[in-house]
Motif scaffolding. Structure first.
Motif, mmCIF file in Angstrom:
data_model
loop_
_atom_site.group_PDB
_atom_site.id
_atom_site.type_symbol
_atom_site.label_atom_id
_atom_site.label_comp_id
_atom_site.label_asym_id
_atom_site.label_seq_id
_atom_site.Cartn_x
_atom_site.Cartn_y
_atom_site.Cartn_z
ATOM 1 N N SER A 125 0.818 -1.212 0.000
ATOM 2 C CA SER A 125 0.000 0.000 0.000
ATOM 3 C C SER A 125 0.852 1.263 0.000
ATOM 4 C CB SER A 125 -0.953 0.002 1.183
ATOM 5 O OG SER A 125 -0.233 0.010 2.398
ATOM 6 N N LYS A 126 1.992 1.246 0.678
ATOM 7 C CA LYS A 126 2.840 2.442 0.688
ATOM 8 C C LYS A 126 3.373 2.729 -0.705
ATOM 9 C CE LYS A 126 6.894 4.485 2.901
ATOM 10 N NZ LYS A 126 6.811 5.591 2.023
ATOM 11 N N GLU A 127 3.809 1.703 -1.431
ATOM 12 C CA GLU A 127 4.308 1.903 -2.791
ATOM 13 C C GLU A 127 3.202 2.380 -3.724
ATOM 14 O OE1 GLU A 127 5.028 -0.810 -1.008
ATOM 15 O OE2 GLU A 127 7.175 -0.533 -0.695
ATOM 16 N N ILE A 128 2.018 1.799 -3.577
ATOM 17 C CA ILE A 128 0.900 2.210 -4.421
ATOM 18 C C ILE A 128 0.504 3.652 -4.103
ATOM 19 C CG2 ILE A 128 -1.538 1.812 -4.949
ATOM 20 C CD1 ILE A 128 -1.009 -1.169 -4.480
ATOM 21 N N TYR A 129 0.455 3.975 -2.829
ATOM 22 C CA TYR A 129 0.090 5.341 -2.441
ATOM 23 C C TYR A 129 1.129 6.343 -2.952
ATOM 24 C CZ TYR A 129 -0.964 9.397 0.398
ATOM 25 O OH TYR A 129 -1.245 10.667 0.805
ATOM 26 N N ASP A 130 2.416 6.038 -2.738
ATOM 27 C CA ASP A 130 3.484 6.934 -3.200
ATOM 28 C C ASP A 130 3.447 7.132 -4.708
ATOM 29 O OD1 ASP A 130 4.359 7.230 -0.617
ATOM 30 O OD2 ASP A 130 6.028 5.818 -0.814
ATOM 31 N N SER A 131 3.258 6.048 -5.441
ATOM 32 C CA SER A 131 3.242 6.174 -6.899
ATOM 33 C C SER A 131 1.988 6.901 -7.376
ATOM 34 C CB SER A 131 3.346 4.807 -7.564
ATOM 35 O OG SER A 131 2.228 4.017 -7.271
ATOM 36 N N THR A 132 0.878 6.738 -6.678
ATOM 37 C CA THR A 132 -0.345 7.446 -7.052
ATOM 38 C C THR A 132 -0.203 8.945 -6.800
ATOM 39 O OG1 THR A 132 -1.636 5.483 -6.505
ATOM 40 C CG2 THR A 132 -2.831 7.548 -6.697
ATOM 41 N N VAL A 133 0.375 9.298 -5.677
ATOM 42 C CA VAL A 133 0.577 10.712 -5.375
ATOM 43 C C VAL A 133 1.557 11.329 -6.375
ATOM 44 C CG1 VAL A 133 1.580 12.304 -3.674
ATOM 45 C CG2 VAL A 133 -0.031 10.558 -2.950
ATOM 46 N N SER A 134 2.657 10.625 -6.669
ATOM 47 C CA SER A 134 3.620 11.185 -7.620
ATOM 48 C C SER A 134 3.024 11.252 -9.029
ATOM 49 C CB SER A 134 4.924 10.402 -7.615
ATOM 50 O OG SER A 134 4.718 9.062 -7.941
ATOM 51 N N THR A 135 2.183 10.298 -9.393
ATOM 52 C CA THR A 135 1.505 10.358 -10.684
ATOM 53 C C THR A 135 0.588 11.576 -10.754
ATOM 54 O OG1 THR A 135 1.588 7.959 -10.971
ATOM 55 C CG2 THR A 135 -0.092 9.141 -12.211
ATOM 56 N N GLY A 136 -0.150 11.825 -9.690
ATOM 57 C CA GLY A 136 -1.007 13.008 -9.649
ATOM 58 C C GLY A 136 -0.211 14.297 -9.772
ATOM 59 N N LEU A 137 0.913 14.363 -9.075
ATOM 60 C CA LEU A 137 1.753 15.559 -9.166
ATOM 61 C C LEU A 137 2.332 15.736 -10.561
ATOM 62 C CD1 LEU A 137 3.635 15.415 -5.749
ATOM 63 C CD2 LEU A 137 1.884 17.041 -6.466
ATOM 64 N N ILE A 138 2.755 14.633 -11.175
ATOM 65 C CA ILE A 138 3.289 14.710 -12.542
ATOM 66 C C ILE A 138 2.217 15.240 -13.488
ATOM 67 C CG2 ILE A 138 4.026 13.300 -14.516
ATOM 68 C CD1 ILE A 138 5.486 11.507 -12.440
ATOM 69 N N TRP A 139 0.970 14.755 -13.351
ATOM 70 C CA TRP A 139 -0.110 15.209 -14.224
ATOM 71 C C TRP A 139 -0.457 16.671 -13.971
ATOM 72 C CZ3 TRP A 139 -1.924 13.528 -18.588
ATOM 73 C CH2 TRP A 139 -1.680 12.201 -18.938
ATOM 74 N N ILE A 140 -0.467 17.084 -12.708
ATOM 75 C CA ILE A 140 -0.779 18.483 -12.405
ATOM 76 C C ILE A 140 0.287 19.399 -12.987
ATOM 77 C CG2 ILE A 140 -0.906 20.162 -10.515
ATOM 78 C CD1 ILE A 140 -2.323 17.940 -8.886
ATOM 79 N N LEU A 141 1.558 19.066 -12.757
ATOM 80 C CA LEU A 141 2.639 19.893 -13.288
ATOM 81 C C LEU A 141 2.656 19.883 -14.815
ATOM 82 C CD1 LEU A 141 5.506 18.959 -10.805
ATOM 83 C CD2 LEU A 141 4.247 21.105 -10.934
ATOM 84 N N GLY A 142 2.503 18.701 -15.402
ATOM 85 C CA GLY A 142 2.536 18.590 -16.858
ATOM 86 C C GLY A 142 1.402 19.326 -17.530
ATOM 87 N N LEU A 143 0.196 19.159 -17.007
ATOM 88 C CA LEU A 143 -0.948 19.854 -17.594
ATOM 89 C C LEU A 143 -0.840 21.363 -17.382
ATOM 90 C CD1 LEU A 143 -3.856 17.404 -16.723
ATOM 91 C CD2 LEU A 143 -2.763 17.776 -18.939
ATOM 92 N N GLY A 144 -0.229 21.770 -16.263
ATOM 93 C CA GLY A 144 0.011 23.195 -16.046
ATOM 94 C C GLY A 144 0.968 23.764 -17.077
ATOM 95 N N ILE A 145 2.040 23.023 -17.356
ATOM 96 C CA ILE A 145 3.000 23.465 -18.374
ATOM 97 C C ILE A 145 2.334 23.528 -19.743
ATOM 98 C CG2 ILE A 145 5.107 22.816 -19.621
ATOM 99 C CD1 ILE A 145 6.141 21.694 -16.941
ATOM 100 N N ILE A 146 1.548 22.525 -20.061
ATOM 101 C CA ILE A 146 0.862 22.501 -21.360
ATOM 102 C C ILE A 146 -0.114 23.673 -21.463
ATOM 103 C CG2 ILE A 146 -0.822 21.210 -22.733
ATOM 104 C CD1 ILE A 146 0.654 18.657 -21.855
ATOM 105 N N ALA A 147 -0.835 23.964 -20.386
ATOM 106 C CA ALA A 147 -1.789 25.085 -20.420
ATOM 107 C C ALA A 147 -1.070 26.422 -20.560
ATOM 108 C CB ALA A 147 -2.643 25.081 -19.155
ATOM 109 N N ILE A 148 0.054 26.570 -19.879
ATOM 110 C CA ILE A 148 0.794 27.835 -19.951
ATOM 111 C C ILE A 148 1.409 28.041 -21.328
ATOM 112 C CG2 ILE A 148 2.871 29.020 -19.079
ATOM 113 C CD1 ILE A 148 2.157 27.833 -16.320
#
Length: 100
Positions: free
Chosen positions: A44-67
């Motif tokens: 569960s810790k690995e799944i949680y960590d990877s899910t959080v980092s995936t969310g952050l990657i998508w937020i940052l990436g979509l922010g860059i694409i929008a800008i």
């Protein structure tokens, strides 16, 4: 509707984002359920960590694409950001679960 029409591309994009968000929610739910398993099967810790980092990657990436969505900026920026996002998300969970 033509194959390359903006409405078709937007529809496919929204479908992909919906599938990714649903899979992230499913991963968080599975992490919660698997936290009650014995320690041998508890990832569960690995799944949680990877899910959080995936969310952050998508937020940052979509922010860059929008800008960078303007006619004065090269479309290569959006393309390379999209490629980096897909590779990061794809390899993130795989590496965290397989690497000892």
């Amino acid at each position: 509707v033509a194959a390359n029409s903006p409405s078709m591309i937007a529809s496919i994009f929204h479908y992909c984002i919906s599938v990714l968000l649903l899979s992230l929610l499913l991963l968080l739910w599975r992490a919660r359920v698997s936290s009650k398993l014995p320690s041998l099967f508890d990832e569960s810790k690995e799944i949680y960590d990877s899910t959080v980092s995936t969310g952050l990657i998508w937020i940052l990436g979509l922010g860059i694409i929008a800008i960078t969505n303007s006619p004065t900026i090269s479309p290569d920026v959006q393309y390379m950001t999209s490629v980096a996002m897909v590779l990061s998300v794809t390899l993130n969970l795989t590496i965290k679960l397989i690497w000892p």
